[in-house]
Every structure is written in structure tokens, then in C-alpha cells.
Design a protein around this motif. Structure first.
Motif: not given
Length: 251
Positions: A122-141
Motif C-alpha cells: 500500500v503506497p503512502l501519499g507523500l510530497e516533497d520528492r519523497m515516497s513510502c509504501a507498506l507491505l503487509f504479509l499474511v501468514r497461512g492460507s
């Protein structure tokens, strides 16, 4: 910092909640680590979390709330990219599960080898020549349930607001530190000029000119020369000769 919604509910309220990304976060690595840990807590332990922060012209900063999450985030460079890098560059949410396109099958195998069944970037909406994202990792099925996706989206909005605030606070602090250094340097220069003016009956401009000349000759900053002049007076060094006021003795 933790957000633990009741099971089976979808978070819709987004007001009045911010993460503390200021206390104890002196570096970008600290910020990213805090984000990853908060992301895992926000989903109530149903997923691990990794984070990626990119600044224009700077190296990527990655972290994970667990060794497995951190390893997957770090492996993207070695394996030609991944969901985090894609979310940052494309600024779009990405699901990697059974329904993922063929291009993500190799990444799915890496997920499985690390004990995860699915991933959500999931990307985070940032400004000023910067960007960030989060990665959620689900275990199991269990996969990426609608509730988990909704919670991840909500947390990403909170994280983006919190990160923007933290970066603004850091910028203000940095500006304050710079101003403090400038003012301290200005004080030293003013005092040194006062010493030279008193010793040689000259104007402030003439005194500063002598400091600047010594600065060029000795390849030192004007502030350093000024501080040495002030120290020499405090140590009781005899007055300098008129032709080189305040600067004749070794500084």
C-alpha cells in the motif's frame, strides 16, 4: 501507537489518530522501523509488516517488524524488484495472492518460502520528492480478506499523515539547530570585532575585514578565527601589534 480493531469490523473513522513517529526517531531508519512495527500492531497480529522509504537522490530505507518481513523487503533489490518497489513507483495498491498476475509468481514462491501466503503493498501519499509504501504479509492460507485490506488502507492513511508531521517537525528542528549555530557564530564574530575595535580604535567594518583577511590566509572559517581571538583575550594573551590587531599571536 498500536491500533487493534475488533475482529470482523472495518475501520472507517480516521480522525484524531496519529502515530508517534517523532519520539526516539532521529533517523529515516528509525522512522521506517517504527512504521513497520506499528503496521503489524495495527492489524492485530494477523500480518507482519515491512516498510520502504525513498528520498530523491538518496538510498532506499527498509525495515520490517520481524526478521522474515525485513528479509523480504531487503530481497527486492536482489531479485529485480517487488511489491514495495512497485507500490512506491506506481503509487498504487498491489495484491500478491492466488489471483496475482504471472509476473508475481516468482515473488509468491519467495513469500511461501518465508512462511507467508499473501502480500499487500500500500503506497503512502507523500510530497516533497519523497515516497513510502507498506507491505503487509499474511501468514497461512487465509489470504487477503476484505477486512484486512480495509484495515491496511486505513492504517496507510494514518501512517501518511503521521509521517508527514514527523518529517515537518524534523525539518523545523533542523532549521532551529542551523539558526542556533548561525547565531552562536555571529556572537563570536561580534565579540572578536569588539576586541579588535577596542585595541585599534577602528570601525566594526575594519575589524571584520581583518578577521576575514586572517580567515583567507589561514584557510579557516571567520567564526573559527573569531573564537580564537576571544579565547586569546580570555587567556590573558598580551595585546597584538597595531598592524595586525588581535591576530598577531598564534590563534
Amino acid at each position: 501507537m498500536a491500533v487493534q480493531p475488533a475482529a470482523g469490523t472495518v475501520r472507517t473513522e480516521r480522525r484524531g489518530f496519529l502515530l508517534d513517529l517523532i519520539t526516539g526517531t532521529e533517523t529515516d531508519q528509525d522512522l521506517v522501523q517504527r512504521l513497520a512495527e506499528a503496521g503489524a500492531l495495527a492489524l492485530g497480529g494477523s500480518a507482519d509488516c515491512a516498510a520502504l522509504l525513498m528520498r530523491a537522490g538518496g538510498p532506499p530505507v527498509r525495515a520490517g517488524n520481524s526478521p522474515a518481513a525485513a528479509a523480504l523487503a531487503s530481497s527486492e533489490d536482489r531479485n529485480g524488484g517487488g511489491p514495495l518497489a512497485h507500490a512506491v513507483s506506481a503509487a498504487e495498491l498491489l495484491k500478491v495472492d492466488r489471483t496475482a498476475p504471472t509476473r508475481w509468481q516468482a515473488y509468491r514462491r519467495r513469500l511461501s518460502a518465508s512462511g507467508f501466503g499473501a502480500a499487500l503493498a500500500v503506497p503512502l501519499g507523500l510530497e516533497d520528492r519523497m515516497s513510502c509504501a507498506l507491505l503487509f504479509l499474511v501468514r497461512g492460507s487465509t489470504g487477503l480478506t476484505p477486512n484486512l485490506v480495509a484495515e491496511a488502507r486505513w492504517f496507510a492513511e494514518v501512517a501518511a499523515q503521521s509521517l508527514r508531521l514527523a518529517l515537518e517537525v524534523r525539518s523545523v528542528r533542523s532549521a532551529g539547530d542551523n539558526l542556533k549555530n548561525v547565531l552562536e557564530g555571529r556572537t563570536s564574530i561580534d565579540v572578536a570585532c569588539g576586541v579588535i575595535m577596542a585595541q585599534n580604535s577602528c570601525t566594526y567594518a575594519e575589524a571584520f575585514s581583518k578577521l576575514a583577511g586572517a580567515s583567507r590566509q589561514r584557510n579557516l572559517k571567520v567564526r573559527s578565527v573569531a573564537e580564537n581571538v576571544v579565547k586569546s583575550v580570555g587567556a590573558g594573551t598580551p595585546a597584538a601589534r597595531p598592524e595586525t590587531p588581535g591576530l598577531a599571536q598564534p590563534l
